[in-house]
Scaffold this motif. Structure first.
Motif, short mmCIF file in Angstrom:
data_model
loop_
_atom_site.label_atom_id
_atom_site.label_comp_id
_atom_site.label_asym_id
_atom_site.label_seq_id
_atom_site.Cartn_x
_atom_site.Cartn_y
_atom_site.Cartn_z
N ARG A 182 3.26 33.58 2.12
CA ARG A 182 1.85 33.91 2.34
C ARG A 182 1.00 33.57 1.12
N MET A 183 1.52 33.84 -0.07
CA MET A 183 0.78 33.56 -1.29
C MET A 183 0.40 32.09 -1.36
N ARG A 184 1.34 31.22 -1.06
CA ARG A 184 1.08 29.78 -1.08
C ARG A 184 0.13 29.36 0.03
N ALA A 185 0.39 29.83 1.23
CA ALA A 185 -0.39 29.39 2.39
C ALA A 185 -1.83 29.88 2.34
N GLU A 186 -2.04 31.12 1.86
CA GLU A 186 -3.36 31.73 1.88
C GLU A 186 -4.03 31.77 0.52
N GLN A 187 -3.36 31.19 -0.50
CA GLN A 187 -3.88 31.18 -1.88
C GLN A 187 -4.22 32.60 -2.35
N LEU A 188 -3.20 33.45 -2.32
CA LEU A 188 -3.37 34.84 -2.67
C LEU A 188 -2.98 35.12 -4.12
N THR A 189 -3.55 36.17 -4.66
CA THR A 189 -3.11 36.75 -5.92
C THR A 189 -2.34 38.02 -5.57
N LEU A 190 -1.04 38.03 -5.83
CA LEU A 190 -0.22 39.19 -5.51
C LEU A 190 -0.08 40.07 -6.75
N VAL A 191 -0.14 41.38 -6.55
CA VAL A 191 -0.04 42.32 -7.65
C VAL A 191 1.24 43.15 -7.51
N VAL A 192 1.98 43.27 -8.61
CA VAL A 192 3.15 44.14 -8.64
C VAL A 192 2.98 45.16 -9.77
N PHE A 193 3.56 46.34 -9.57
CA PHE A 193 3.61 47.36 -10.61
C PHE A 193 5.06 47.48 -11.06
N PRO A 194 5.44 46.83 -12.17
CA PRO A 194 6.85 46.81 -12.58
C PRO A 194 7.46 48.18 -12.86
N GLU A 195 6.61 49.18 -13.15
CA GLU A 195 7.15 50.52 -13.38
C GLU A 195 7.66 51.16 -12.08
N GLY A 196 7.19 50.63 -10.95
CA GLY A 196 7.66 51.12 -9.65
C GLY A 196 6.92 52.34 -9.14
#
Length: 243
Positions: free
Chosen positions: A135-149
């Motif tokens: 989806r990130m590639r197809a829709e040119q998204l910026t994905l956010v992760v919180f590494p602390e969980g």
């Protein structure tokens, strides 16, 4: 008390309205633009009701294509709304499935195209991450992760989860460290009342992951953590967030 009552009322009605708008956009094939409008409308209305001012520094570090992964520290639920409202990108979150237990938040996030993963089921989580990468590639998204969980209970940067960096290594997308400061003062974990105030987002130079191997996950994690720690320390020396 009046501010808090307005905040909760706005949260409920904005989540219903913007969630319905996002669902309708998806049903009618409205695409990313309408999803972004629903997301930003939701975030900005909630922030305004809470009296939160947002300051973003380091926007020059965002990738111009929009295809990137932002790794941020996590102090408060407000971190989600601050990043959606403050970043000029199509922001979607990869978050733990436990958020489905918070009705208003889970409805808004699912309807607006955010990704909830089940960390207790490794195979399911890996498949969800692969789909998110597509989806990130197809829709040119910026994905956010919180590494602390999860949110920090004391405001200190918690232990990072290695799995949070799997998507960056698998896709080769730029990994942008982000330091968020102020959310815990506005709405601490377990709090019932909101306190108006500023929240600052500071973005650091992207960490390149193209060509990286799975064995490089630890290196990416350490570099990201060091960057976030440095930015949080810098904000602390500067007297905290300003807006």
């Amino acid at each position: 008390m009046i501010r808090t009552a307005v905040f909760y009322l706005t949260l409920v009605f904005s989540t219903i309205f913007c969630g319905a708008l996002a669902a309708l956009a998806a049903l009618l094939g409205g695409g990313r633009v309408w999803m972004d409008r629903a997301n930003r409308g939701w975030a900005r209305s909630v922030l305004a009701a809470a009296g939160v001012r947002v300051a973003v520094r380091g926007l020059e570090h965002l990738h111009p294509s929009g295809i990137q992964i932002i790794a941020a520290n996590h102090q408060s639920y407000f971190d989600i709304w601050v990043l959606i409202a403050g970043l000029p990108a199509s922001v979607r979150f990869i978050a733990k499935r436990e958020l489905a237990n918070i009705p208003m938040l889970s409805v808004g996030m699912r309807s607006a195209g955010h990704v909830l993963i089940d960390r207790d089921r490794a195979r399911s989580a890996r498949e969800t991450l692969r789909e998110a990468g597509v989806r990130m590639r197809a829709e040119q998204l910026t994905l956010v992760v919180f590494p602390e969980g999860t949110r920090s209970r004391d405001g200190q940067l918690g232990r990072f989860l290695r799995g949070s960096f799997a998507l960056a290594l698998e896709t080769g997308a730029p990994l942008v460290p982000a330091a968020i400061d102020g959310g815990r003062r506005v709405y601490p974990p377990g709090a019932k009342r909101v306190r108006p105030g500023p929240i600052t987002v500071r973005l650091g130079p992207a960490i390149r992951c193209d060509g990286a191997e799975p064995a490089d996950r630890g290196t990416a994690m350490r570099r990201t953590r060091a960057a976030i720690e440095a930015m949080l320390a810098e904000d602390g020396r500067g007297g905290g967030a300003s807006g």
